[in-house]
Enzyme design. Structure first.
Site, PDB file in Angstrom:
ATOM      1  CD  GLU A 142      -2.287  -1.295   2.847  1.00 15.10           C
ATOM      2  OE1 GLU A 142      -2.211  -0.331   3.629  1.00 15.10           O
ATOM      3  OE2 GLU A 142      -2.847  -2.366   3.120  1.00 15.10           O
ATOM      4  CE  LYS A 179       5.726   5.206   6.564  1.00 10.37           C
ATOM      5  NZ  LYS A 179       5.342   6.486   7.037  1.00 10.37           N
ATOM      6  CG  ASP A 195       4.498  12.418   4.547  1.00  7.17           C
ATOM      7  OD1 ASP A 195       4.446  12.111   5.749  1.00  7.17           O
ATOM      8  OD2 ASP A 195       5.405  13.119   4.062  1.00  7.17           O
ATOM      9  CE1 TYR A 233      -2.853   3.147   8.698  1.00  8.81           C
ATOM     10  CE2 TYR A 233      -2.968   4.745   6.929  1.00  8.81           C
ATOM     11  CZ  TYR A 233      -2.611   4.422   8.212  1.00  8.81           C
ATOM     12  OH  TYR A 233      -2.022   5.350   9.023  1.00  8.81           O
ATOM     13  CE  LYS A 240      10.151   7.411   5.975  1.00  6.54           C
ATOM     14  NZ  LYS A 240      10.207   8.006   7.297  1.00  6.54           N
ATOM     15  CB  CYS A 282      31.259  39.175  10.590  1.00  4.61           C
ATOM     16  SG  CYS A 282      29.468  39.428  10.671  1.00  4.61           S
ATOM     17  CB  CYS A 308      30.062  43.591  12.404  1.00  3.36           C
ATOM     18  SG  CYS A 308      30.635  42.007  13.015  1.00  3.36           S
ATOM     19  CB  CYS A 331      30.019  36.973  13.769  1.00  4.46           C
ATOM     20  SG  CYS A 331      30.306  38.673  14.279  1.00  4.46           S
ATOM     21  CB  CYS A 366      27.437  41.387  14.913  1.00  9.10           C
ATOM     22  SG  CYS A 366      26.977  40.720  13.319  1.00  9.10           S
TER      23      CYS A 366
END
Ligand code: IVH
Length: 676
Positions: free
Chosen positions: A123, A125, A127, A235, A322, A416, A419, A434, A440
């Site tokens: 069957e 599956k 989701d 199911y 899966k 960064c 800054c 950073c 910053c």
């Protein structure tokens, strides 16, 4: 698996368990996972493998042993929640694999356990989110979510708004009472419509139809649920003395009573037929109007199922194969470097827009420098992208055949991007930070955005408001928000009386947010919403959390070394203590309020109790009872322990230690006697 020392195995088990619990909470309760199913399954596999090799560290409540819980707990801010009820038959999960070899091995196990012919029902599956309906005399009387597998939320009012679910059954040959399990899902069309409506009004988007379906089913307003256009498929039939010998016959009967079943199920008589079904649907599913994440393979014959039995989490007569997530090929246009609230730098690629599982994708994460190097990203590369749990997908692989000649490698910045402070890397961490946390701009803004977010302080403000507050009004510390005046706000671009008043009201209201939300809003590394709840219900006050030692923190079930260390680090920083003092003076909640639910009696006042084994109620509930009656629930036995509450299959190590230290061992019956 590589060699690993006992000590490292213990800490990896703790880390994985903690992360998996947080992911369970994000997935089942918040309906907003932050990793893909595939990554989750890999972590789960690694944990199971470690527990197999080091059984001494296997705890009965490990995420490998219990199913994640979707139960919505009522709290002070939203006292309404659903009525809970016990499942007549525990609602289990399924074993799963991404690998055909393991499907062959599954078939081997079935064939060696059975001595008669058998077949499989293959069957899709679906989701969505699991649901268990009870019909009595042909009428729908209950609709339970999976909950923790033992107890679920009754969402019947919401289920009754789903047009494909009948309130009254057709015909007259249905059992007087039975349960039917299935999946509630949101078709892609409804999902797209919902997300575009949410985008328009600035509500956070759902990452995928599963989260949208699960989130919708838990709404408290049934009329709102009706507008979400949910659908369902069933199911699994359960009941006493049912007259069917195969799963196929059951589904035919279920269909004849008017319940929706999948038209794509197929009976397979050999494992080769199963494989063909898997191969077919791995691609054919892309044409379906709803999401599926695999195929479920069930033994069709009902009677031999019982002899195959169950593990603690799943039946041995069924398994799931899966599908790997869908992929799309597109081109990198440029790479941005985002700065998070803790200073972490995340590279994000801007892409040529491409369609993936129903939505147009324009950006994808590259995670960190190591990942960029592993992928060997060059400018203008064509890349495969895949959707994880987040809304933003990730880059999986470069299509080298399409690399532009002489393309430059993309290198991680050393400064960064905001800054220009030199970036730093910590030992054992692939990420750059950073370090300029107070100067910053991007970091400061992200801290505010997190603080104000819906699950934290729920303050009506987003990116652009904080940009102005920081740049124009010099707001720096979270506490500065509470000193803003209307006059100041009116100096901001396009702010009028009404917007300023609404904002100030929302700031004022945030002073009533519960303690765990305040703790979560501080943005301490590793402290997600569920860990924040755990800490506040255990310690009750911020001062107690700040004063806790590493040992005391790890005493709490579900808190391992990494989380504990992060808490210790946070509270050893003077700046953080000053911030908390300022927020306390402003009147934010830094203590658990004594709501009626919090204390039922003082029967266990001051008692430290360790629990071990299985009980008639889920362990979480037993722990909650300890706390509700004034006691503390701890994970390991020491001289400070007052009682070992021992259930069936209690850990021999704990029993031995309790006996050694002369600690009183009590049974479940004695425990209930004590709190009567
Ligand atoms: S059978 C005891 N069949 O997948 C067997 N489950 O990961 C019960 N699911 O809990 C499950 N489609 O929520 C079964 N055709 C299907 C399914 C299905 C989706 C979900 C269900 C289950 C989960 C396991």
């Amino acid at each position: 698996m590589a060699k690993i020392s006992k000590k490292d195995a213990k800490s990896r088990i703790e880390q994985l368990s903690n992360e998996l619990r947080e992911h369970n909470h994000n997935y089942y309760v918040n309906n907003s996972p932050t990793i893909s199913d595939f990554e989750y399954d890999l972590m789960m596999q690694e944990l199971s493998e470690l527990e197999r090799r080091f059984p001494e560290f296997l705890l009965p409540d490990s995420p490998t042993q219990v199913v994640g819980s979707d139960i919505v707990k009522s709290d002070v801010s939203s006292p309404k929640s659903f009525k809970q009820a016990k499942h007549k038959y525990p609602m289990l999960s399924l074993g799963n694999t991404y690998n055909m070899e393991e499907i062959y091995a599954f078939d081997q196990r079935i064939s060696s356990a059975l001595d008669s012919d058998y077949s499989y029902s293959c069957e899709l599956k679906f989701d969505g989110t699991a649901i268990c309906l009870t019909y009595k005399n042909g009428e729908l009387v209950q609709a339970l979510t999976r909950g923790d597998g033992q107890i679920g939320d009754d969402v019947i009012q919401n289920v009754l708004t789903i047009p494909s679910i009948p309130k009254h059954l057709k015909g007259d040959d249905f059992p007087v009472e039975f349960e039917i399990r299935g999946e509630i899902f949101m078709p892609y069309s409804a999902f797209d419509q919902l997300n575009s409506e949410r985008a328009e009004i600035g509500e956070p988007l759902f990452a995928n139809p599963r989260n949208a379906a699960a989130g919708s089913l838990k709404l408290l307003d049934s009329e709102e649920v009706r507008s979400r256009k949910l659908d369902a498929v069933f199911y699994h039939l359960l009941g006493e003395n049912l007259p069917y010998t195969t799963h196929y016959e059951q589904l035919e009967a279920v269909k004849s009573w008017g319940l929706p079943v999948s038209e794509h199920s197929q009976i397979c008589h050999s494992i080769d037929q199963v494989e063909s079904y898997l191969v077919k649907w791995d691609s054919a599913r892309k044409e379906l109007p709803y999401a599926t994440d695999g195929v479920v393979i069930k033994l069709n014959q009902i009677e031999p199922r019982e002899s195959l039995g169950y593990t603690s989490k799943s039946p041995r007569w069924a398994t799931a194969y899966k599908f790997k997530a869908e992929r799309a090929l597109t081109k990198i246009l440029s790479v941005d470097y985002q700065i998070g609230r803790t200073g972490v730098i995340t590279p994000v690629a801007n892409l040529e827009p491409v369609l993936l599982s129903g939505t147009v994708v324009k950006r994808a994460t590259l995670h960190n420098e190591d990942q960029m190097n592993i992928l060997d990203i060059h400018e203008g590369d064509s890349v495969y992208i895949e959707k994880g749990g987040e809304i933003i997908p990730k880059i999986i692989e470069v299509e080298l055949s399409q690399r532009v000649p002489n393309a430059q490698k993309v290198t991680f910045p050393t400064l960064c991007p905001d800054c220009e402070t030199p970036l730093v890397k910590e030992e054992d961490d692939a990420r750059y930070f950073c370090p300029n946390s107070d100067g910053c701009y991007s970091q400061i803004k992200e801290r505010f955005v997190h603080f104000a977010s819906r699950k934290a302080m729920n303050i009506l403000a987003g990116d652009s408001t904080f940009e102005q507050l920081i740049k124009k009004l010099n707001v720096k510390q979270l506490s500065d928000l509470y000193h803003l005046t209307k006059e100041q706000l009116l100096t901001l671009d396009s702010w009028k009386d009404r917007s300023a008043e609404r904002f100030l009201k929302s700031i004022e209201e945030s002073k009533d947010r519960e303690f765990y939300r305040v703790l979560y809003s501080l943005g301490i590394r590793q402290i997600g919403e569920s860990t924040a709840k755990l800490l506040t219900s255990h310690f009750k006050t911020i001062d107690a959390i700040a004063a806790a030692s590493l040992e005391e923190l790890v005493e709490i079930d579900e808190i391992g070394d990494i989380v504990a260390q992060s808490i210790i680090d946070y509270f050893s920083n003077d700046k953080n203590i000053k911030l908390i003092t300022a927020l306390k003076e402003i009147g934010l909640q830094f203590e658990e309020k004594n709501s009626a639910e919090k204390v039922l009696s003082e029967a266990l006042l001051g008692k430290n109790i360790v629990i071990s084994g299985n009980f008639s109620k889920p362990r979480e509930e037993m722990k909650k009872l300890i706390v509700l009656h004034g006691g503390k629930s701890l994970s390991s036995i020491s001289s400070k322990t007052d009682y070992l509450l021992s259930g069936t299959k209690s850990g021999p190590e704990k029993l031995r230690k309790a006996e050694q230290l002369g600690i009183e061992i009590i049974t479940e019956t004695q425990f209930f006697e004590m709190i009567k």
